[in-house]
Design an enzyme around this catalytic site. Structure first.
Site: not given
Ligand code: UD1
Length: 365
Positions: A205
């Site tokens: 991811h």
């Molecule tokens: C975050 C953490 C990462 C961790 C990961 C575990 C940071 C910088 N990164 O990354 O260190 O390893 O979580 O999962 O904090 N999204 C959904 N549903 C959700 C949450 C996110 O669909 O419940 C999608 C959204 O499109 C979002 C993308 O995932 O834009 C990324 O989510 P985000 O929280 O920004 O970072 P992660 O890649 O999940």
């Protein structure tokens, strides 16, 4: 009565906070949980709260997704309101996600003591958002709970006074140890029609691996090759699902025989899948530690790790995410599985007890 707030926000936070929360029932302070809402999907959030027997958070900030700055800023605005209302004596943040630095900044700007659990880890790669979060959080924390000795060296180097650093072990391993009976009961192998040790487990991811088409196309080839030798189970993060769709690669991924793509697994099912896999391929941080504890070979598809103890003591091998290199190393590792040398020091299921003892006897006394 003194008051402590622990912050959770993203998936890897729940297993780090849960043991601290449970252990604090024996302490003489009030312990509140604030959920920032950085992760909001059931599979990335509520399912972990249930699996780890956490209560409904005292506050849910509902900040959701956005750019890093938007997300961090929204968390700060909302968390400040909580701190004004509750006036805690200590804020505990864990790990390296955006919620960690955002709430840490609020605490320090309000003059509230800040403790960082899993402090001192460094990958040395400043292009990783998590590395910036680690450096920034450690630069403003008052108390540092560390999981491995390399963290001690890193914190010393940056001038942190020795009496603020506490080598307590790993609360993520506490959660794993405590959950073993539930993991034993998981029906996920049956549900996916899998036998133990007939598959490898994949997670992917990290933006550097999934945010561009070339890299996701290369992984397609990796999975095609690997699937000639073994089944592959791939619980897919929402970010990865989205990118595969954005780049019109979903059809190709679905065509690979033996590649089983699932939704993100809940904590209990995921560890069950890990425990019964032949090998794990991942770009995650925490999974390197869980595979080391469980003695499952782990190929980490990154150029650096902030968790060197998993290489020194454990089952972790770092591989630059290059298609040919991954396939070659995978084939070698499948025939010559790496074994753990030993479980890293203090990864014994008692880290949270040490943390609560220190908070009670040295920080809030
Ligand atoms: C975050 C953490 C990462 C961790 C990961 C575990 C940071 C910088 N990164 O990354 O260190 O390893 O979580 O999962 O904090 N999204 C959904 N549903 C959700 C949450 C996110 O669909 O419940 C999608 C959204 O499109 C979002 C993308 O995932 O834009 C990324 O989510 P985000 O929280 O920004 O970072 P992660 O890649 O999940």
């Amino acid at each position: 009565m003194k008051k402590v707030i622990s912050v959770v926000g993203a998936r890897p936070n729940f297993m780090k906070v849960a043991p601290i929360y449970h252990q604090s029932k024996y302490a003489h302070f009030k312990h509140l949980i604030v959920h920032t809402g950085q992760h909001y999907d059931y599979n990335l959030s509520d399912s972990f709260i249930t699996a780890l027997d956490l209560p409904k958070p005292d506050y849910f900030l509902g900040v959701g997704s956005g750019t890093h700055s938007q997300q961090t800023a929204r968390i700060m605005i909302e968390f400040e309101k909580v701190c004004v209302a509750e006036n805690p004596d200590l804020v505990i943040v864990v790990g390296d996600v955006n919620s960690t630095i955002a709430c840490g900044l609020v605490a320090v700007k309000m003059g509230i003591k800040l403790a960082h659990v899993e402090a001192g880890l460094r990958s040395g790669d400043r292009t990783m958002p998590e590395e910036i979060n680690r450096i920034a959080t450690d630069s403003i924390s008052d108390y540092f709970f560390i999981t491995e000795e390399d963290a001690l060296a890193n914190l010393r180097k940056s001038g942190v006074p020795e009496d603020r650093i506490f080598f307590v072990g790993n609360t993520m391993i506490d959660s794993l140890v405590k959950s073993l009976p539930k993991i034993e009961e998981s029906k996920i192998l049956k549900k996916l029609a899998l036998k133990p040790k007939e598959y490898v487990l994949v997670t992917l991811h990290r933006p550097s691996n999934v945010d561009n088409k070339e890299s996701l196309t290369d992984f397609l080839e990796v999975f095609r090759q690997i699937s000639k030798r073994t089944k592959i189970v791939f619980p897919m993060h929402p970010r990865t699902i989205q990118r595969i769709k954005d780049f019109n690669l979903d059809y190709h991924y679905e065509q690979i025989d033996g590649l089983i793509i699932t939704e993100p697994a809940n904590y209990i099912d995921f560890i069950k899948l890990m425990q019964n896999s032949k090998m794990v391929l991942t770009d995650s941080g925490g999974i390197q530690e869980e595979t080391t504890f469980l003695d499952i070979p782990c190929l980490t598809l990154r150029t650096t790790t902030e968790r060197p103890v998993t290489i020194e003591f454990g089952t972790n091998i770092l591989i630059t995410p290059d298609k040919d290199l991954i396939i070659k190393t995978f084939n070698y590792a499948l025939d010559n599985p790496i074994k753990r040398k030993s479980i890293p020091p203090l990864w014994d299921g008692n880290a949270a007890k040490r943390i609560i003892d220190i908070i009670s006897q040295k920080i809030l006394c």
